[in-house]
Structures are given as C-alpha cells and as structure tokens.
Design a protein around this motif. Sequence first.
Motif, PDB file in Angstrom:
ATOM      1  N   SER A  38       0.847  -1.206   0.000  1.00  5.09           N
ATOM      2  CA  SER A  38       0.000   0.000   0.000  1.00  5.09           C
ATOM      3  C   SER A  38       0.874   1.245   0.000  1.00  5.09           C
ATOM      4  O   SER A  38       0.597   2.208  -0.704  1.00  5.09           O
ATOM      5  N   MET A  42       1.072   4.140  -2.698  1.00 10.05           N
ATOM      6  CA  MET A  42       0.803   5.545  -2.363  1.00 10.05           C
ATOM      7  C   MET A  42       2.015   6.421  -2.659  1.00 10.05           C
ATOM      8  O   MET A  42       1.865   7.587  -3.014  1.00 10.05           O
ATOM      9  N   GLU A  46       1.722   9.683  -4.806  1.00  8.28           N
ATOM     10  CA  GLU A  46       2.141  11.019  -4.343  1.00  8.28           C
ATOM     11  C   GLU A  46       3.169  11.644  -5.285  1.00  8.28           C
ATOM     12  O   GLU A  46       3.123  12.836  -5.562  1.00  8.28           O
ATOM     13  N   LYS A 150      -7.173  -0.232   3.466  1.00  7.34           N
ATOM     14  CA  LYS A 150      -8.096   0.909   3.372  1.00  7.34           C
ATOM     15  C   LYS A 150      -7.620   2.089   4.212  1.00  7.34           C
ATOM     16  O   LYS A 150      -7.910   3.242   3.908  1.00  7.34           O
ATOM     17  N   VAL A 153      -4.501   3.449   1.863  1.00  5.67           N
ATOM     18  CA  VAL A 153      -4.863   3.960   0.542  1.00  5.67           C
ATOM     19  C   VAL A 153      -6.235   4.640   0.622  1.00  5.67           C
ATOM     20  O   VAL A 153      -7.199   4.014   1.057  1.00  5.67           O
ATOM     21  N   PRO A 154      -6.335   5.915   0.206  1.00  5.51           N
ATOM     22  CA  PRO A 154      -7.637   6.596   0.240  1.00  5.51           C
ATOM     23  C   PRO A 154      -8.637   5.911  -0.710  1.00  5.51           C
ATOM     24  O   PRO A 154      -8.225   5.290  -1.700  1.00  5.51           O
ATOM     25  N   THR A 155      -9.923   6.027  -0.389  1.00  9.07           N
ATOM     26  CA  THR A 155     -10.955   5.320  -1.160  1.00  9.07           C
ATOM     27  C   THR A 155     -10.933   5.645  -2.653  1.00  9.07           C
ATOM     28  O   THR A 155     -11.310   4.823  -3.466  1.00  9.07           O
ATOM     29  N   THR A 156     -10.487   6.883  -2.995  1.00  7.68           N
ATOM     30  CA  THR A 156     -10.438   7.251  -4.422  1.00  7.68           C
ATOM     31  C   THR A 156      -9.594   6.270  -5.234  1.00  7.68           C
ATOM     32  O   THR A 156      -9.885   5.994  -6.386  1.00  7.68           O
ATOM     33  N   TYR A 157      -8.509   5.798  -4.606  1.00  8.98           N
ATOM     34  CA  TYR A 157      -7.586   4.938  -5.343  1.00  8.98           C
ATOM     35  C   TYR A 157      -7.828   3.452  -5.089  1.00  8.98           C
ATOM     36  O   TYR A 157      -7.120   2.605  -5.588  1.00  8.98           O
TER      37      TYR A 157
END
Lengths: 276, 422
Positions: A38, A42, A46, A150, A153-157
């Motif tokens: 994860s 990320m 970023e 979860k 990693v933000p829900t968008t991704y």
Amino acid sequence: MKNYLKLTNFELSRFFKLYVVLIGLTLVMQTVGIIWMSNTYMGSVEGLLLEGNTAELIKMNLGTFSFSTLTTSLLFSGPIIICIASLLIYVFLIWYRDWFGKNTFVYRLFMLPTARMNLFFAKATSIFLMVLGLVSLQLVFILIESQIAKLIVPTTYMESQNLNQIINGFDYMRVLYPTTLIEFLINYGIGFMAVFVIFTGILFERSFRLKGILFGILFAGISLFVFISPILLQVTILEGFFYPVELFILMVITGLIVIAGSVWISNYLLNKKIRV
Amino acid sequence: MVLKRFWKLIILLIVIITILVTYFVHTALVIASQFPELEIKTIRGDETILKNMTISGDYYEGDQYSSALMVSLDNTTYYEELSYFEKRDPRFPPNEATELKDKYRNFMRGKIYQSSSYFENDDYLAYVGAEVSDWTPNFLPTYHLEVDVLNKESNTSTSFQTILPGMDEIQYVDVLEVHMDKKELKVIVNVNYYLNDQYVNDIKVYTMDISSEKIVGDQTLFDPLEQSDKDKWSNLTFLNDLSAIDSTDNLLLQKDIGQYKEVNHSDDYEGEISTELMERKFYVYDLKTNQQQELLIPENHYDKLLSNEIHLDGSVSDTHAYITYEDGNNLVVLSFNLDNLEIDTQQTFDLKELGMEAEDYGINLIDDKLYVLDNDMQKSTKIFVGDITNGEVLYQGEIVLENDEDKSGDVSLQFYTITKNE
C-alpha cells in the motif's frame, strides 16, 4: 468417546506451539506485505501528484489499488505454502514422533486402556482441525489486511472488493474456499480421505518396515484406483454412460469404500501387526 | 474442569465453526445479490407472444462478473447462480436435446447434446452423432457415425456404428440434420477434407436402412471438384436451424462462388490475395424426393443479397423458404413458395422506426414470426416480433434491469437467440 477426546486434545497440544507460530507467521508476513505494498503504491501516487497529475489520470496510468496485488505476491502465498508444507510433513510426523521421540513414547500410548483405533482417529481429527483452523483464520486475516489497506490507501484509489471478489481474483483460493457447501465438502472430503490413506500407509511401514513401504504404496495405488474407477469407466468402456449426478453418487460410494478399507486395515495393523 | 482441560480443542472448534458458517452465509448472500433481475418491458403489442419463449445471452458487469443467462417473461436465470449439480448439466441454456434426456433417460446416455443430431416424431427418436474413434499416424481423426434409433412404442432401440463410406483423410465432420421417414434414416453431414490441396467443405446426404443397419444411399449435394478449383472458391452454408430439432422435410442451402484476386495496393502488401464474391445461390433440397432445386431470385434482390455478409439468414418450412437480409435501415424478409420456387410475399421492417439501431442483430425465424434482438452491448436490449406473412409488427419490447438504480453504469447485456420451449 472421552478417551478419544482426551487423545485428540493431547495430539493438538503437542503441536500447538508450532501451530501458533504458523498462524503468527502468516499474519505477520501478510500484514507486512499489505503495508509495504500500500505504501509503495501511495508513494507512486504522491510522486505523480507532485508532478501535477490529476487523480483521474493517475488511476488510469497506475490503476486502482486492488487487494489482488497482495494475493498474487509471495508475501501472501509464501506463508500459506509454509503452512501447507508443515501440515503435510506433520501428517507423517504425528506418527513417527511417537516412535523416534524420547523413550519410544508409542509403547506407552499402545498400553493405554482404550481401543488403539482411538489413537488413529485422534491423530486424524487433529490434522483435520488444524487444517480447517488455518483455512478459517486466513479468511479473518484477509478481512484484517483489507482494512489495513483501506487505512493507507484513500478510497479514491481503492478498488472496492468484497471477500468473494478477493477470493475470485486468486485461482487456488477457490479450491480452498468454494462458494457452495457441497463443493467445500467434496474438496475437503477428498483431502481427508487422502489423510486416512496416508495414515494406513504409515502403519503398513511401521508394521512391516521396508517391505511395508511397498505395501503402503500399493495400498495408496489401489485406493486411488478404487476412488476414480467410476471416472475411468466413464471415459473408457462406458463412453459417457453415467449422468453427472450418478457419477457423483458413485464417487461418494467409492470414497466411502476407500475410507472404510483404510480404517479396517489400520485397525487390523494397529492391533495385530504393529511393531514398537 | 472440562473447559480447562480441553480448551485448545474447544477454542479451535469454535473458531472454525463460527468463521466457516459466517463465510458460507456471506457467500450465499453475495451470490444471491450478485446478479440483477431483468424484466421484459412491453413498448407496444401483446407480451403473450413471448410466452414459452426463452431469450439467451450474456451478462457483464465491468470486468468483475459475467455470466450466461436466459430471460423469459416470468424469470431470469443466471448460469452462475445455478446449484453445483445444475451446473453439471451439459448445456446452458438447455436445448431441445438436453430436454430429451429427462424424458428418455436411458436412450440419451453417452450422447452428444447437439440438437441437429436428433430427430423426433410420434413413433421414433433417432440420433446420429459424428464421433472420433481413432487418430491416424498423421494426426487426422478417424470418424464414424454412431446411430441409435428408439422405437417409442416398443421402447426398444437399434444402435450401430458405421464409417463414412468413400471418405478418408477427413479433417472434420459435423451432423447437420437427421431425418426419418418410415424405416429410412437420412443423415445430412458436413464433411471437411483436402482435395487437390484445397480445403473442401462438402455436404452429404446418407440414407440408412435401420433394419439392415447399413448405409444404402450416399449423395453429395454439390460437386466437390468445384471447390478444389485453384482460381475460384466456393463455400456452402447450411441455413436450417441447427439449434432445434427440425421437423421439416426440406433443407435450405446457400452456395457462394467467388474468385481470388491478387491486389497490389502498395509495396507493403505485395502479392496479397483478396477474395471476391461473384455468385450467391440458394437451393432447397427435398429429403422425400431427393431433389434439389434452386430458388429463383429476382434481379432487384440479387445484388443486395450478394453484398450482405453479416445479416443474411434463412429458414425453411414444409411449404416456404425464407431469406432475410438488411437493406439500409430495413430488414427484408423474402418468402419463397416451394411449389414454384418464386417469391410470393416480401416483407420489410423499418429497423430505425422500431428503435433498433444496433450494429448487429440476432435474427430468429420461428413459426412464421421474425424475432429480432439488437446485439449491442448495452444496459438494455431491444426486441421486436414481426409477422412474416403480412409484415405486421406484433410486439415491441425491451429487456431492462428491474431496479436500474441498484447497479452502476458498467452493466452490459448481450442477447443472441430466442428459442421456443416445447
């Protein structure tokens, strides 16, 4: 019955420390895996954000983060393979440790005032329970690990997946976790039939030593032949004569014959032929 | 005391039972709600026309799930939702042959469930299957025909095997149609092989005598030498419905003849060979009289038939042969009277007016009716039923998700065929 339960509990206790280590190893390796993956994901996200990419563009190039990234990696399947291998080895060790341990422990076991078959069933049951225990705990671990993912990693991704989708995305897990109870019974029934046959093979060896290995292999061969004989008939001389349901019933019967044969021979060997 | 003594055993048991029960309940719930219910929404006409009809196709949801499915007026059945044992059935959706297995359980053992391999009337149920019995040293299959005829009255069956006479080095064999008249069995077979280095697809009619268990007649419908010509090519298409057990005495065949042309578009494609269609003919073969006749196609339809590749379809009954083709926005159905082989009626259905603007269609001709499905992968599928005797549109409808808002936008449906449940 009580003797059988006592023996089962005893057999479990003897492997319990190692068993807990296996569970711990699985949880730790898989958790490390999901955290690492994860974070790596990320990190790339970023990096791309800093370069001025939009989230949509990143998702298109990098893809969303899916749990299958973990399930297809060695950090996930490695501990599973270690667990499977350990239990496979233990199917043999569960008998041999009694002979090769301190003070030929088996001598004392055989002197217990109970049917010797209880020993056979207790050993089979503990293998059975330990396998099912690992299989069930793995399900809980998957849920824990997906929660950890979860958090990072933000829900968008994040690709939203339920347990069934996670298992679907991973071929050999469907064998361990079928979607219907009947398939579960078929898969694990065949597995435990195999454990019974191996146990009988071990008892052959313990009864007749070198010659016994040959008997054991022969017994396993005959068992396999008996079990798949409906299929052999179906594809050779009968050319598709049986309907699927009939073939299923026949294989349940041949499977039960193999188990009964294995229990009967083991009983005979344990009572009449076994050497300590 | 007991708890303390057996705690390991008890804990392990509790863990296993709790987790596995939860897992199976969860999975059952997930699978039950995985696929949406579909309904056939009527736009115009009487929906009872779809009674006893089954529409089959595929359901896709993103790249997550897909499943074959069938829809009727009353319910939706997904293959993935079937039970373990239902999934072991040989075909989904079931066809006429698989339905026979419930009625004639013993006769149907070990047979191939291909409807075109069967014939059924009040007295007999006949089966002819092309099976591979061996492989030659140069890896070609050796085919034989497996024949089995059930006398329904006496409940006895006659079965025998026969080779395909005069045929060796066959590549592939397919049974197109089985027909029985009294004690005589006619089998229409597509045989593929090489003749003078050209791949030939031959249609043969074998006549078998059941009592002597022998092939007594062997007829080739078109001269295979025509196909082995190196400059020209020819292709045969069998237009009878392969997915149903045909009861008609007639076969409908399409023969295309073309030639190879060398084209030199640019240096990159030097020597590329293209094929050009020159002739397209339709024939009706009468199994009772063993006669083959050509349908008479008027000039104004001929060119359009020649240029139609995808939407060309046909079907035949005892009295009529039907050929459908697409002409711009219109779907044209030509109906030929088999007494004089001429067109007696012609119907045109305006697809645009009927809201069908798909790239591809599923066209099915059943009992003087035309069933058309649009075949684009969309969230819904349009359907219309037309009467081919008078051109009337009998029904217009749409297959849609029952609760549309349940699913996000990535659902797509693709339906191919409509079949009649006997």
